[in-house]
Structure formats: C-alpha cells, structure tokens
Motif scaffolding. Structure first.
Motif, short mmCIF file in Angstrom:
data_model
loop_
_atom_site.label_atom_id
_atom_site.label_comp_id
_atom_site.label_asym_id
_atom_site.label_seq_id
_atom_site.Cartn_x
_atom_site.Cartn_y
_atom_site.Cartn_z
N ARG A 1 0.82 -1.21 0.00
CA ARG A 1 0.00 0.00 0.00
C ARG A 1 0.87 1.27 0.00
N SER A 2 2.10 1.15 0.44
CA SER A 2 2.98 2.30 0.47
C SER A 2 3.69 2.49 -0.87
N LEU A 3 3.44 1.57 -1.82
CA LEU A 3 4.08 1.70 -3.13
C LEU A 3 3.17 2.48 -4.06
N SER A 4 3.64 3.62 -4.48
CA SER A 4 2.87 4.43 -5.42
C SER A 4 2.92 3.78 -6.80
N THR A 5 2.15 4.34 -7.72
CA THR A 5 2.19 3.84 -9.10
C THR A 5 3.60 3.90 -9.65
N LEU A 6 4.32 4.97 -9.30
CA LEU A 6 5.71 5.10 -9.75
C LEU A 6 6.58 3.98 -9.17
N ASN A 7 6.38 3.70 -7.87
CA ASN A 7 7.18 2.65 -7.24
C ASN A 7 6.83 1.27 -7.78
N LEU A 8 5.55 1.03 -8.09
CA LEU A 8 5.17 -0.23 -8.71
C LEU A 8 5.84 -0.39 -10.08
N THR A 9 5.94 0.72 -10.78
CA THR A 9 6.63 0.70 -12.08
C THR A 9 8.11 0.37 -11.89
N LYS A 10 8.72 0.96 -10.87
CA LYS A 10 10.13 0.66 -10.58
C LYS A 10 10.30 -0.81 -10.20
N LEU B 1 0.34 -7.83 -3.12
CA LEU B 1 1.27 -7.13 -4.00
C LEU B 1 1.12 -7.62 -5.44
N LEU B 2 1.03 -8.95 -5.62
CA LEU B 2 0.84 -9.48 -6.97
C LEU B 2 -0.48 -9.02 -7.54
N ASN B 3 -1.50 -8.92 -6.69
CA ASN B 3 -2.78 -8.38 -7.16
C ASN B 3 -2.64 -6.93 -7.60
N ALA B 4 -1.86 -6.16 -6.82
CA ALA B 4 -1.64 -4.76 -7.18
C ALA B 4 -0.90 -4.64 -8.50
N LEU B 5 -0.04 -5.62 -8.80
CA LEU B 5 0.69 -5.64 -10.06
C LEU B 5 -0.13 -6.24 -11.19
N GLY B 6 -1.34 -6.70 -10.87
CA GLY B 6 -2.20 -7.26 -11.90
C GLY B 6 -1.79 -8.65 -12.33
#
Length: 470
Positions: free
Chosen positions: A290-299, A365-370
């Motif tokens: 939840r602390s990972l922004s869209t930018l951090n998920l991209t990283k 986390l994997l769900n957040a990454l789709g």
C-alpha cells in the motif's frame, strides 16, 4: 678489468675491454685465441673480484662479485623490471649475451622463481614498501610471466580495495580466500569488499591468467552468489534507492543471478527491495504494497526479481515440465499470471511466473501488479487457445492429461472448441482428438464409473465434432 672497476668506468666501457668472442676456427694461429673469452671469463669468476657492474637506476655504477648476484643477459628482461627488483633489494648484474652463455650452474641466473626464492631467503619483503604502484604492477606481471603462480606466492604484489597489498598462497595450503572483482563488481560492492582484488588495477596479462587458472592454483576466487550475500550482509547501513538501482541493474546481467536470487529469497536479513518504507525483504514486500505508489510499482516491475517461467528447447516425451525459472524484470513482458506447474503453454507473447517461488502467490502485491494466481484448468484452456503452436510431445504429457481427464475440463474443452471446429483445420482437429483419447485412456481408471462414462461421452462428442467439422 680490476683496474677499470676501481676507476668506476661505465659498464659499456669495461665490457669493451674484454677479449672478443671468436667464431669457430679450425686451423692456423687463430686456434690459440678461439677460447680466449671463455677462459678469461672463467678466471674472472673464480677470482671473486668485484668487477661486475651492478644494475642501478642511478649513477655512479657500483661493481660487485658475480657469485653474490643474479645474472641476466642484456635485453632479456625489461629494464623497468630490473630497476624494481633492485629496489626490493636484489643484486643484479646484466652481462652481454656472449658472456652469459659460457656461465656454468655455479652462477645464479635471474628467473621469476629464482628471484622470488631469493627475496624470501634474504628476508627482503620490506623492500616492497619502496615500490610505486606502477612498479608493483610491473613486478606482478614479471613474476607471472612464466604462467606459474608458485613464482609469486608470498610476495605482496596484489592490490586490494582498502589500498593495501596482499600476497597469494597455494590454494591447498591455506583456507583463506581473496575475491577478485571486475570493474562493474567494484562499483557495486567496493564499499563492503575492502580485501577484494580489483582486476582493473592489474596488468591485462595478469588478469587473463587469474581468470584462466588462478582460481584453481592460488587462494583467489571470483565473485560467487555466496560472496555476494556475504558482502551485502556485512553492510551496516541499508542501501539507498540509487545504490539498490545500481545493484539490480548489475544483477540483471550477471551470469549467476539465478543462484543469487535463490539465496536472496531464503535470507531473513537482506533488504533489497526499495519501497517508501525503506528497503524490504523479499517476502515482506507484500506487507508494504500500500505504500508503493504507481511510480514505485513501475520501478518494481523493472527489477529482475520475478521468477519467470522460460520455455525449454529440449522437451522430452511425456514431459512433466517444459520450462525453467529465470529471474527477470517484467516491465516489458505480458504476464498472464502465476502458474501452478512448470508445464506452460508455448506462446510468444504470454509469460507466466512460477508458483513454487512464492510463499503466498495470492498476496496483495501481486494483485496490485495485476498478476493473478492461475489454476491447472486455466493453464490447460490457455494451451487449447494456442493449440496449434504447442509441441506434439507436450500434447501427450501425463500432467496435462490428468487435468484433461477430469470430466468438467473435458466439458469446457468441448464447449470452447466444438463451436470453432470448422476453423481448426483437419490436422489440428486430429491432434486435439488424440490428446483427449490419450488422456482418458491413461487416467480414466482414477475416476468413478460415472466420471469415466462422462469422459468418454465428451471425447465421443468432441471427437465427432472435430473430425467432421460440425
């Protein structure tokens, strides 16, 4: 010649006073002079007179006795090497090659091994402190010029990252190991690898020899996954996001990244995943998603930390797997989901992650990454969607057969493909029927009677549909 030496004449002048070397003479008065040079040389050596010019980088020239020196022919060894050896404390005499060929074994000739032995016997190791960095590099290359590591054991000629010098030893005689690092490895681990040897500070010939045979002869190793973990574990402060980015960029190209990733996952202390809460453990990343922004998920997608199943080119008959895990970034991949088995559809545009590499493949986390967690049936139906691109050996796999043998899956197969049988083509319809028949023959005894009946019923209907194209 004694008088010349006492007058401190230059080396060239004193050797010009020696009788010339006469070529072979077979008759006449010349026979008397044929051996004049070797006779004079023998008398001079036996006399013990200090009439031999010592190698020196400064004037005036000092004359010494030959039996207390190491002798080398003129132009046989680079002058810079000779100067460095004299700085260490060896006494060297350089003679014309017309003289050296007449010397017997009572005179010590300069070689890398002889020089090393004399340094240790005479306790001259302290002389290395007077050498410059360049002179140590020159000597290191000289002592290994015969490609024999035993010629350099015990000599402090190898630089380490803490700006000191170490000596190597026989690999079988000591348990201590020094790690040799490439330039890129120094950039990543330099701060925590103070006793590592930077290969870029050695002469190219020395670096090549270390890579070729050094790790089997001397107590030197190349960087391994275990040593990477050791370096990372020794760091007292967490790495910055910039350092972690540098680390992951290097790791993505390293030949041992797969073994290293296995060790990273098993570690309970290495925090290598950058998040806004600071670096986190592999298995703890999902806690902080939840602390990972869209930018951090991209990283995160750009880090080679995902266990991607890569198809193997060597598929055996009746395979149980057709892919192996490669740790990759997924930023440029289309990841369909987490596969429950290492037997995946062979496609060019879809990728799968390996379930066995996740402690919780359904984590948020994997769900957040789709990236969803797939079932065996999901994998099979994807394979059927790409049926024509699958290897025939893969069609006959017991693993897929067991799944297909389930009546509910057979029904889905029929439901999905009967309506498009006309478009499948005769060859693919036959292959589909073969796999259905093979699967039910092999696995139908495992099902109840009613299950077997439904399985054969689906095969009959699907087979008729596929063959006739209805």
């Amino acid at each position: 010649m004694k008088t010349f030496a006492e007058d401190a004449l230059p080396a060239g002048d004193i050797f010009s006073a020696w009788p010339p070397h006469c070529s072979s003479i077979t008759s006449g008065d010349g026979l008397y002079w044929e051996n004049i040079l070797q006779a004079t040389l023998h008398s001079a050596v036996q006399s013990g007179l200090a009439i031999w010019p010592k190698v020196s980088e400064t004037d005036p020239i000092t004359y010494v006795g030959l039996k207390s020196s190491l002798v080398i022919g003129k132009d046989q060894v680079n002058w810079d090497v000779l100067v460095a050896l004299t700085r260490v404390g060896l006494t060297l005499v350089q003679l014309p090659q017309t003289h050296t060929k007449f010397l017997d074994d009572s005179i010590a000739k300069l070689t890398p091994r002889v020089a090393r032995d004399q340094i240790l016997i005479r306790n001259l190791l302290g002389g290395f402190t007077s050498l410059s960095q360049i002179q140590r590099r020159i000597l290191c290359e000289y002592f290994l010029s015969d490609k024999d590591f035993s010629s350099i054991y015990g000599l402090p000629l190898f630089p380490v990252l803490d700006e000191s010098y170490i000596s190597l030893d026989d690999r079988t005689a000591t348990a201590r190991r020094y790690i040799a690092l490439t330039t890129d490895e120094v950039h990543v681990f330099g701060a925590s690898a103070g006793n590592a040897i930077p290969l870029d500070q050695l002469q190219p010939a020395v670096t090549a020899l270390i890579l070729e045979t050094g790790t089997t002869k001397a107590n030197i190793d190349l960087l391994s996954p275990t040593s990477v973990v050791a370096y990372l574990s020794s760091e007292t402060e967490p790495r910055s996001e910039e350092d972690l980015s540098k680390f992951w960029s290097w790791l993505s190209e390293w030949c041992h990244r797969e073994q290293a990733m296995t060790l990273f996952k098993a570690s309970s202390s290495l925090r290598l995943i950058p998040t806004s809460k600071g670096p986190q453990l592999f298995d703890h990343v999902s806690t902080y998603y939840r602390s990972l922004s869209t930018l951090n998920l991209t990283k995160l997608r750009r880090l080679p930390i995902f266990p991607v199943l890569v198809p193997s080119t060597n598929v055996q008959s009746l395979v149980e797997r057709n892919a192996s895990v490669k740790w990759r970034a997924i930023a440029d991949l289309t990841v369909k989901g987490v596969s429950p088995m290492p037997l995946i559809p062979l496609t060019y545009d879809i990728n799968f992650l390996d379930k066995s590499c996740f402690s919780n493949p359904s984590c948020t986390l994997l769900n957040a990454l789709g990236i969803p967690s797939l079932t065996n049936e999901n994998i099979l139906l994807l394979a059927l969607d790409h049926f024509s691109s699958q290897l025939f050996k893969l069609h006959l796999s017991p693993t897929l057969g067991e799944i297909i043998g389930r009546p509910i899956v057979l029904y889905r197969c029929f439901e999905r493909h009967s309506s498009s049988a006309r478009q499948m083509g005769h060859y693919n319809r036959r292959r589909m029927l073969l796999i259905l028949i093979h699967s039910s023959k092999v696995f139908s005894p495992r099902f109840p009677t009613v299950g077997s009946f439904h399985a054969w019923r689906m095969i009959t209907i699907a087979g008729f549909s596929m063959i006739s194209g209805i």
